[in-house]
Design a protein around this motif. Sequence first.
Motif, mmCIF file in Angstrom:
data_model
loop_
_atom_site.group_PDB
_atom_site.id
_atom_site.type_symbol
_atom_site.label_atom_id
_atom_site.label_comp_id
_atom_site.label_asym_id
_atom_site.label_seq_id
_atom_site.Cartn_x
_atom_site.Cartn_y
_atom_site.Cartn_z
ATOM 1 N N VAL A 76 -4.357 63.184 71.996
ATOM 2 C CA VAL A 76 -4.624 64.016 73.527
ATOM 3 C C VAL A 76 -6.262 64.498 73.960
ATOM 4 O O VAL A 76 -7.300 64.728 74.459
ATOM 5 C CB VAL A 76 -4.060 65.525 73.459
ATOM 6 C CG1 VAL A 76 -4.303 66.668 74.919
ATOM 7 C CG2 VAL A 76 -2.874 65.054 73.342
ATOM 8 N N GLU A 77 -6.845 65.267 72.317
ATOM 9 C CA GLU A 77 -7.851 66.155 72.472
ATOM 10 C C GLU A 77 -8.804 64.969 72.788
ATOM 11 O O GLU A 77 -9.955 65.236 73.785
ATOM 12 C CB GLU A 77 -8.340 66.663 71.256
ATOM 13 C CG GLU A 77 -9.247 67.678 70.625
ATOM 14 C CD GLU A 77 -9.066 68.147 69.471
ATOM 15 O OE1 GLU A 77 -10.533 68.473 69.422
ATOM 16 O OE2 GLU A 77 -7.832 68.106 69.239
ATOM 17 N N SER A 78 -8.780 63.891 72.095
ATOM 18 C CA SER A 78 -9.882 63.205 72.387
ATOM 19 C C SER A 78 -9.715 61.989 73.538
ATOM 20 O O SER A 78 -11.503 62.044 73.999
ATOM 21 C CB SER A 78 -9.954 61.576 71.479
ATOM 22 O OG SER A 78 -8.482 60.903 71.668
ATOM 23 N N GLY A 79 -9.391 62.420 74.288
ATOM 24 C CA GLY A 79 -9.086 62.147 75.652
ATOM 25 C C GLY A 79 -8.942 60.339 75.883
ATOM 26 O O GLY A 79 -9.332 59.374 76.743
ATOM 27 N N ALA A 80 -9.011 59.560 74.953
ATOM 28 C CA ALA A 80 -8.960 58.129 74.644
ATOM 29 C C ALA A 80 -7.310 57.690 76.075
ATOM 30 O O ALA A 80 -6.820 58.357 75.721
ATOM 31 C CB ALA A 80 -8.852 57.359 73.413
ATOM 32 N N PRO A 81 -8.048 56.869 76.601
ATOM 33 C CA PRO A 81 -6.895 56.011 77.087
ATOM 34 C C PRO A 81 -5.529 55.444 75.805
ATOM 35 O O PRO A 81 -5.999 55.152 75.556
ATOM 36 C CB PRO A 81 -7.125 54.796 78.209
ATOM 37 C CG PRO A 81 -8.697 55.248 78.485
ATOM 38 C CD PRO A 81 -9.167 55.984 76.681
ATOM 39 N N ALA A 82 -4.323 55.969 76.483
ATOM 40 C CA ALA A 82 -3.309 55.722 75.440
ATOM 41 C C ALA A 82 -2.173 56.131 75.799
ATOM 42 O O ALA A 82 -1.597 56.791 76.649
ATOM 43 C CB ALA A 82 -3.814 56.651 73.761
ATOM 44 N N ILE A 83 -1.100 55.162 75.379
ATOM 45 C CA ILE A 83 0.152 54.995 76.001
ATOM 46 C C ILE A 83 0.963 55.273 75.040
ATOM 47 O O ILE A 83 0.940 54.756 74.142
ATOM 48 C CB ILE A 83 0.598 54.101 76.900
ATOM 49 C CG1 ILE A 83 -0.190 54.126 77.778
ATOM 50 C CG2 ILE A 83 1.826 54.479 77.125
ATOM 51 C CD1 ILE A 83 -0.243 54.848 78.609
ATOM 52 N N LEU A 84 2.315 56.530 74.398
ATOM 53 C CA LEU A 84 2.597 56.262 73.736
ATOM 54 C C LEU A 84 3.958 55.539 73.893
ATOM 55 O O LEU A 84 5.529 55.976 75.402
ATOM 56 C CB LEU A 84 3.618 58.233 73.465
ATOM 57 C CG LEU A 84 2.676 58.095 72.189
ATOM 58 C CD1 LEU A 84 1.426 58.385 72.359
ATOM 59 C CD2 LEU A 84 2.853 59.803 72.272
ATOM 60 N N ILE A 85 4.554 55.069 73.180
ATOM 61 C CA ILE A 85 5.606 53.751 73.346
ATOM 62 C C ILE A 85 7.509 54.907 73.124
ATOM 63 O O ILE A 85 7.134 55.019 71.715
ATOM 64 C CB ILE A 85 5.532 52.332 72.672
ATOM 65 C CG1 ILE A 85 4.267 52.215 73.293
ATOM 66 C CG2 ILE A 85 6.555 52.043 72.767
ATOM 67 C CD1 ILE A 85 3.798 50.797 73.188
ATOM 68 N N ASN A 86 8.236 54.197 73.949
ATOM 69 C CA ASN A 86 9.371 54.746 72.867
ATOM 70 C C ASN A 86 9.562 56.272 72.857
ATOM 71 O O ASN A 86 10.357 57.248 72.400
ATOM 72 C CB ASN A 86 10.410 54.268 71.300
ATOM 73 C CG ASN A 86 11.020 53.492 71.589
ATOM 74 O OD1 ASN A 86 12.111 53.337 72.567
ATOM 75 N ND2 ASN A 86 10.688 52.196 70.997
ATOM 76 N N THR A 87 8.290 57.030 74.109
ATOM 77 C CA THR A 87 8.313 58.207 73.831
ATOM 78 C C THR A 87 8.387 58.583 75.104
ATOM 79 O O THR A 87 8.348 57.960 76.327
ATOM 80 C CB THR A 87 6.878 59.124 73.248
ATOM 81 O OG1 THR A 87 7.178 58.217 71.933
ATOM 82 C CG2 THR A 87 6.983 60.320 72.936
ATOM 83 N N MET A 88 9.756 59.875 75.277
ATOM 84 C CA MET A 88 9.418 61.150 76.292
ATOM 85 C C MET A 88 8.605 62.574 76.697
ATOM 86 O O MET A 88 9.498 62.894 76.079
ATOM 87 C CB MET A 88 10.440 60.345 77.242
ATOM 88 C CG MET A 88 10.597 61.393 78.190
ATOM 89 S SD MET A 88 9.388 61.410 79.873
ATOM 90 C CE MET A 88 9.982 59.141 79.836
ATOM 91 N N ARG A 89 7.628 63.005 76.880
ATOM 92 C CA ARG A 89 7.281 63.993 76.579
ATOM 93 C C ARG A 89 6.247 64.341 77.344
ATOM 94 O O ARG A 89 5.082 64.028 77.300
ATOM 95 C CB ARG A 89 6.805 64.451 74.838
ATOM 96 C CG ARG A 89 7.329 64.832 74.438
ATOM 97 C CD ARG A 89 7.345 65.194 72.064
ATOM 98 N NE ARG A 89 6.688 64.391 71.666
ATOM 99 C CZ ARG A 89 5.919 64.166 70.902
ATOM 100 N NH1 ARG A 89 5.497 65.072 70.337
ATOM 101 N NH2 ARG A 89 6.380 62.872 70.362
ATOM 102 N N ASP A 90 6.087 65.721 77.312
ATOM 103 C CA ASP A 90 5.852 66.633 78.817
ATOM 104 C C ASP A 90 3.871 66.531 78.313
ATOM 105 O O ASP A 90 3.150 68.414 77.994
ATOM 106 C CB ASP A 90 6.500 67.596 79.328
ATOM 107 C CG ASP A 90 5.193 67.715 80.379
ATOM 108 O OD1 ASP A 90 4.220 67.240 81.172
ATOM 109 O OD2 ASP A 90 4.861 68.861 80.654
ATOM 110 N N ILE A 91 3.208 65.337 77.522
ATOM 111 C CA ILE A 91 1.822 65.652 77.078
ATOM 112 C C ILE A 91 0.969 64.607 77.926
ATOM 113 O O ILE A 91 1.326 63.895 78.652
ATOM 114 C CB ILE A 91 2.714 65.227 75.421
ATOM 115 C CG1 ILE A 91 2.437 64.227 75.773
ATOM 116 C CG2 ILE A 91 2.913 66.353 74.714
ATOM 117 C CD1 ILE A 91 2.269 63.032 74.231
#
Lengths: 345, 345
Positions: free
Chosen positions: A138-153
Motif C-alpha cells: 500500500v505504502e509503495s503505491g505500486a499498481p498491484a492487485i490482491l487475488i482471492n481477497t476482498m478487503r477494504d484497502i
Amino acid sequence: MATLGDVAKLAGVSVSAVSRVLSNSPTARVSDRTRELIHRAVEELGYQPNFAARALRRARTNAIAILVPDLTNAVFAGLMLGVNDAAWSRGYTVLIAREETLEPHPELIRRLVGEGRVDGVLLQLGDATDMTVVDSLVESGAPAILINTMRDIPIGTVALEDERAAAMATQHLIDLGHRHIAMVGGLARNDTAQRRSAGYHTAMNAAGLATPPEWETWIGYTPDNGRAALQRLWDLPEHPTAIVAANVNGAIGLLGAARRAGIRIPDELSIVSIHDVWFADSTGPPLTTVRMPLYQMGVTAITALHERIGGGEPRHERVDAEPPVLVVRESTAPPPGTRRARRHP
Amino acid sequence: MATLGDVAKLAGVSVSAVSRVLSNSPTARVSDRTRELIHRAVEELGYQPNFAARALRRARTNAIAILVPDLTNAVFAGLMLGVNDAAWSRGYTVLIAREETLEPHPELIRRLVGEGRVDGVLLQLGDATDMTVVDSLVESGAPAILINTMRDIPIGTVALEDERAAAMATQHLIDLGHRHIAMVGGLARNDTAQRRSAGYHTAMNAAGLATPPEWETWIGYTPDNGRAALQRLWDLPEHPTAIVAANVNGAIGLLGAARRAGIRIPDELSIVSIHDVWFADSTGPPLTTVRMPLYQMGVTAITALHERIGGGEPRHERVDAEPPVLVVRESTAPPPGTRRARRHP
DNA sequence: TTGAAAGCGCTAACAT
DNA sequence: ATGTTAGCGCTTTCAA
C-alpha cells in the motif's frame, strides 16, 4: 540486430518517420509511399524494435508479475491460465515468481516494481505470508492487485463468491440428508476462510442444524492440514457424517487420511470440497466439488491491474459473472443408515 | 524514482563514481570515503537502478523465458519449481508463456528473443507443437534449451533417464509375476516416447517375455490419450495383466477408464506410471510410479542456458545425478490367480 | 582515484 | 508530410 536507424537509411527516410509508421498512432500522418518504403525496409532487415530502449523511453515495460506461494498448486494453475491469456492478449508478458524466491516478499515486489521490471503485480497471498507485505505494498503505491481477497484497502482486490460456494456445498450435504456436518476450513486470518465459514453457517442455520465449534477446524488449505483436521474430528466423541472442505487440496488430504484410518467414503463419511481440479474425477473416490471460475478470476485480475496501471482507482471486484457449480461425483452420499431408504423411497 | 544522477548529486560525486561503486566490479578502485558517501546517499534516496536503462546499455536483460504447452500439467509444475529457483538464484527473472499464446511458436520466440525481452529461452515441446519450430530456432541462433529432449541438434538439450525409468517400471511388474505387460506410450515422434518404449522392450526382452506390437500404444501422454489406450487394449482378444504408462497423466486417464469399465485395479490389472505427482497417493487406487528428478532437470536446464547465454557451445545433458526411484503404492499387485500364493509362499 | 562525455535505440516535441 | 534533435538512465572508455 537492425535498428530504427538502419531501417530509416534503407528506406531513405528519417528515423522519426519510421517510428511513427511502426507505432502507427492514428495521429501520425504519413504518405502511402513512405509507409510502403518503410514496410519494405522493415521486412528486408527483419527489424524488431528493441524492448529495452522502448521501455526506457516510455517508462513502461508492458510486463506484469504474478507472485504465488506455490507453483504446484493446481488451483493456482487454473488461475494462471486466465492470467496468462488475458495478459498476453493485452500485450503484457507475464513474469512469474514463487514467494520466498530469493528474498522476502516486500523486497521482491520492491525490486520488481522499483527497478521498473514490471508495470504492476498480481499477488496471491499464502498462509505463511507475512501480512506486513500488504502494508508495505500500500505504502509503495505500486499498481498491484490482491487475488482471492476482498478487503477494504487502497489496493485493488478480486475475490470469488466464496460464501455462496460454501453454502452450495453445505446445502448439497443437507439435501442428501446429513445433519451432522463439519467444516474443514482455512486459517482464521485468511479472508477466504472467513467467507467460506460464513457460507457454511448460513446454510446450516437456514436448515436449523447445529454447528458446534469443535466441528469446525481452522487449520489450513494444504493436504497435510486436511489430514490433521480429520484426525482432530475423529478424536471427538461424536463424529460428523459429512465434511465441507474449504479447499480441494485439503480435501485430498482428507481422502488420504480417511483411507488410512479405514473410514469408508462416502459410506461412512461424505466429503465435498470447494474448487475443482482436473484430477478430481480420478481421486479415490472421485471427489464431489464446487467448481469456481478461476480462469475468469485471472482475467478479471489482469483487467483490474491494467486499469490500475493506466491510472485508475483501486477497485474491489467480485467475480460473479459465472456462478460456482456443484460437480457431484462419488465422495458424497446419504448418511449411513438412510441410504437404501432414500435411494428407493 | 531516484536516478544515478540524484545519488551522485547528493553524495557530491560524479555519476561514474556511483556506477562503479554500485556495480562493484573488482577492477573499480574507489576510496573508502567516496564509497561510504555513495552508500549513504543510496540509502537515503532509496535508489534502485533502472532496469530498462541497464538492459539497453548492456544488451542484457537477465530474464529468461520458459515456454510450456500446458500450464496445468503437474509434471511441468515440478520442472518449473527447479527452473524458478535456479533462475532467481542466478539473478534471472522468469517469464512464462504458454505455447500458442497469442501466436504460433516461432513468432513467439522471435519476439521474445528478437526484441531482447529475454536473454534466452527454455522450451518444452508439446505433442501438438509444429516441429519446424526447432529448425527455426536453430536458424535464429538464439540461446535456447530444449527440455525433455535428447537430439543431436545445434541447440542445447536436457533429458531424463527415460529408458532406465521405463525399464524399472517394467521390471517391477515382472518381479510381481506379470508376463503379459502392455505399454501405453506417447506419440511416436516424441523422443521421450521412443526412449521409454526402448526401456520397456529392454526389460521385457531380458526377461524373455513377448511384446506383441498390438500391446504397445502410441497415442499420447494426456488423460484422454490414456483412456483411448485402455479402450484399444481392451478391444483385443487377449488382455494384458499389467500396463506401463509412459506418463502419469495418461495413467490417470487409464485409472478413470478402468473404473468406468469395471476393471478392478490392481486385482485384474496393474498400472505403473513414469513421473510422480503430489496427488498420486490420493488417486483411486493410489498410483505406483517411477519418480523422476524433475526439479533437478529444471536446475540443469537453467545452468545450461546460462552457459549458452555466456557464449558456451550447445551441450546435450542427461540428468542422472539423482536416479529414478520406484514408488510402490496400490495400483500394482501380482497378476490374477497368483496373489495368494505369492503373498504367503 | 575521480570526472566528463559518448552513446545504447527509441519516442516525441518541435521545426520545417 | 517529413526531418532534426533532445533526452530516458545507465555503463564505460578516456582524460585528468
